[in-house]
Design an enzyme around this catalytic site. Structure first.
Site, short mmCIF file in Angstrom:
data_model
loop_
_atom_site.label_atom_id
_atom_site.label_comp_id
_atom_site.label_asym_id
_atom_site.label_seq_id
_atom_site.Cartn_x
_atom_site.Cartn_y
_atom_site.Cartn_z
N ASN A 154 0.87 -1.18 0.00
CA ASN A 154 0.00 0.00 0.00
C ASN A 154 0.91 1.24 0.00
O ASN A 154 1.69 1.45 0.94
CB ASN A 154 -0.89 -0.05 1.25
CG ASN A 154 -1.78 1.17 1.41
OD1 ASN A 154 -1.34 2.29 1.17
ND2 ASN A 154 -3.01 0.96 1.82
N GLU A 187 -8.57 0.55 -3.24
CA GLU A 187 -9.52 0.35 -2.15
C GLU A 187 -10.14 1.67 -1.73
O GLU A 187 -9.55 2.74 -1.92
CB GLU A 187 -8.85 -0.36 -0.96
CG GLU A 187 -7.68 0.39 -0.36
CD GLU A 187 -6.95 -0.38 0.73
OE1 GLU A 187 -6.89 -1.61 0.68
OE2 GLU A 187 -6.42 0.29 1.63
N HIS A 223 -4.13 -4.57 7.56
CA HIS A 223 -4.16 -3.50 8.57
C HIS A 223 -3.28 -3.84 9.75
O HIS A 223 -3.46 -4.85 10.41
CB HIS A 223 -5.57 -3.16 9.07
CG HIS A 223 -5.72 -1.66 9.16
ND1 HIS A 223 -5.19 -0.93 10.18
CD2 HIS A 223 -6.28 -0.78 8.31
CE1 HIS A 223 -5.44 0.34 9.96
NE2 HIS A 223 -6.07 0.47 8.82
N ASP A 224 -2.29 -2.99 9.95
CA ASP A 224 -1.36 -3.13 11.09
C ASP A 224 -0.54 -4.41 11.07
O ASP A 224 -0.05 -4.85 12.11
CB ASP A 224 -2.12 -3.01 12.43
CG ASP A 224 -2.78 -1.66 12.58
OD1 ASP A 224 -2.10 -0.64 12.40
OD2 ASP A 224 -4.00 -1.62 12.85
N HIS A 269 -5.24 3.73 -1.85
CA HIS A 269 -6.50 3.98 -1.13
C HIS A 269 -6.79 5.48 -1.20
O HIS A 269 -6.47 6.22 -0.27
CB HIS A 269 -6.35 3.50 0.32
CG HIS A 269 -7.63 3.50 1.11
ND1 HIS A 269 -7.86 2.62 2.14
CD2 HIS A 269 -8.73 4.26 1.01
CE1 HIS A 269 -9.05 2.86 2.65
NE2 HIS A 269 -9.61 3.85 1.98
N THR A 313 -8.00 6.24 9.53
CA THR A 313 -7.65 5.02 8.79
C THR A 313 -8.81 4.04 8.97
O THR A 313 -9.61 4.18 9.90
CB THR A 313 -6.32 4.42 9.31
OG1 THR A 313 -5.98 3.28 8.52
CG2 THR A 313 -6.37 4.03 10.77
N ARG A 320 -8.64 8.76 -0.71
CA ARG A 320 -9.72 9.20 0.19
C ARG A 320 -10.28 10.51 -0.34
O ARG A 320 -9.59 11.22 -1.08
CB ARG A 320 -9.20 9.35 1.62
CG ARG A 320 -8.84 8.02 2.25
CD ARG A 320 -8.44 8.16 3.70
NE ARG A 320 -7.96 6.88 4.23
CZ ARG A 320 -8.74 5.96 4.79
NH1 ARG A 320 -10.04 6.18 4.92
NH2 ARG A 320 -8.23 4.83 5.24
N ARG A 344 5.33 18.44 1.02
CA ARG A 344 6.04 19.59 0.46
C ARG A 344 5.42 20.11 -0.83
O ARG A 344 5.93 21.05 -1.42
CB ARG A 344 7.50 19.21 0.19
CG ARG A 344 8.37 19.24 1.42
CD ARG A 344 8.59 20.66 1.88
NE ARG A 344 9.35 20.71 3.12
CZ ARG A 344 10.67 20.88 3.19
NH1 ARG A 344 11.38 20.97 2.10
NH2 ARG A 344 11.26 20.92 4.35
N1 PXP Z 1 -6.40 -2.63 4.13
C1 PXP Z 1 -7.22 -1.56 4.19
C2 PXP Z 1 -8.64 -1.74 3.79
C3 PXP Z 1 -6.73 -0.31 4.59
O1 PXP Z 1 -7.56 0.75 4.65
C4 PXP Z 1 -5.38 -0.16 4.90
C5 PXP Z 1 -4.84 1.18 5.28
O2 PXP Z 1 -4.98 2.08 4.22
C6 PXP Z 1 -4.56 -1.31 4.83
C7 PXP Z 1 -5.10 -2.53 4.45
C8 PXP Z 1 -3.11 -1.25 5.16
O3 PXP Z 1 -2.95 -1.02 6.53
P1 PXP Z 1 -1.54 -0.60 7.10
O4 PXP Z 1 -1.20 0.73 6.52
O5 PXP Z 1 -1.75 -0.57 8.59
O6 PXP Z 1 -0.57 -1.68 6.69
#
Ligand code: PXP
Length: 237
Positions: A7, A70, A190-191, A43, A100, A45, A18
Site C-alpha cells: 500500500n 480500495e 491492517h497493522d 486507497h 484510517t 480518500r 512539500r
Molecule cells: N487494508 C485496508 C482496507 C486499509 O484501509 C489499509 C490502510 O490504508 C490497509 C489494508 C493497510 O494497513 P496498514 O497501513 O496498517 O498496513
C-alpha cells in the site's frame, strides 16, 4: 502462495507534505514491484490527503503485477475505479474523514447497496473484495452479495498480538476455515508488520494476499525499500 501488495499511500503522504514530486510515487511504486512486491494498493480518500485521484491512472500505467484500489464506494470513487480498471477493488466502509480504516462492512445491513455496487464492478471485469471483521455472519453476507474475496481486518489481531497471540489469532482461524468452506477468497490487512505477519500467515489457511502500508514504509526508513520488501516476503514463505 500469499501475495504481498504494498500500500503506497504513505509515500504519497510524504510527497504531499512539500507539494512537489519528492518522493516520486510512480517511480517508487514501480520499484516496489522490481524489489519483489506482487501487487500495489492505493486507497484514495475524498480529501486526497495521500493518494490523489490523479495518481491513480499514473500508477495504473506502470503496474505489471496486481493493481488493487480500495476505498468507500461513493460515486466519485466508483467512476475512478471503473475508468482505471484495476485487477481488484477492495471496498471499505469508511466515513469520509476517518484517519484510517478501523472496522469491516456490516454485509447484512448493507446488502442491497453492496449487491448493486459489486455487480457494477464485476460487469467491468474487476474482482471485488470486501473488508470485513472476522465474523462468520459478515463473511456469509459477503458471499451472498457476490464478492469474490474478503479482506479480513487485522487491526484487532495486531493490537492483541503481543499480549496473547493465540487468543488474537483464534477468530481469524475460524473465519478463514469458514471462508474456505464457502469458497470465498481470503485477503488480509491492517497493522500487519514484521513481528506479527509470519504467525498470521502460518495460521491462516488459504491466505491469498496481504496488503501492507504503514509498517512497511516505516521499516523502509531503517532498512531501505528493497531490503524491507524482501524481509516481508520472507515472512510469507
Ligand atoms: N487494508 C485496508 C482496507 C486499509 O484501509 C489499509 C490502510 O490504508 C490497509 C489494508 C493497510 O494497513 P496498514 O497501513 O496498517 O498496513
Amino acid at each position: 502462495m500469499t501475495k504481498l501488495s504494498v500500500n503506497v499511500n504513505k509515500i504519497a503522504w510524504l510527497r504531499n507534505a512539500r507539494g512537489g514530486n519528492l518522493p516520486n510515487l510512480v517511480k517508487m511504486s514501480q520499484d516496489c514491484e522490481i524489489f519483489g512486491a506482487q501487487g500495489i494498493t492505493v486507497h484514495p480518500r475524498p480529501d486526497e490527503r495521500h493518494i490523489k485521484y490523479a495518481d491513480v491512472p499514473l500508477i495504473k500505467e506502470i503496474v505489471t503485477t496486481e493493481y488493487n484500489i480500495e476505498g468507500y464506494p461513493n460515486p466519485d470513487f466508483m467512476k475512478l475505479v471503473i475508468e482505471n480498471q484495476p485487477d481488484q477493488c477492495t471496498l471499505v466502509p469508511d466515513p469520509p474523514n476517518v484517519l484510517t480504516s478501523n472496522t469491516g462492512w456490516d454485509t447484512i445491513k448493507n446488502e442491497s447497496l453492496l449487491k448493486d455496487i459489486i455487480s457494477e464492478l464485476q460487469s467491468h471485469n474487476i474482482r471485488v473484495s470486501l473488508f470485513v471483521n472476522p465474523e462468520q455472519k459478515m463473511i456469509e453476507g459477503a458471499k451472498r452479495v457476490g464478492a469474490e474475496r474478503i479482506e479480513l481486518y487485522t487491526g484487532d489481531y495486531a493490537n492483541q498480538f503481543h499480549s496473547n497471540k493465540e487468543q488474537a489469532i483464534a477468530p481469524f482461524i475460524t473465519s478463514a476455515n469458514f471462508a474456505n468452506n464457502i469458497e470465498i477468497g481470503i485477503n488480509a490487512g491492517h497493522d500487519l508488520n514484521l513481528d506479527n505477519l509470519k504467525y498470521f500467515k502460518e495460521n491462516i489457511n488459504g491466505l491469498l494476499e496481504v496488503s501492507i502500508g504503514h509498517a512497511l514504509i516505516s521499516d523502509a526508513l531503517y532498512f531501505g525499500l528493497r531490503n524491507t520488501i524482501q524481509m516481508y516476503l520472507q515472512q510469507l514463505v
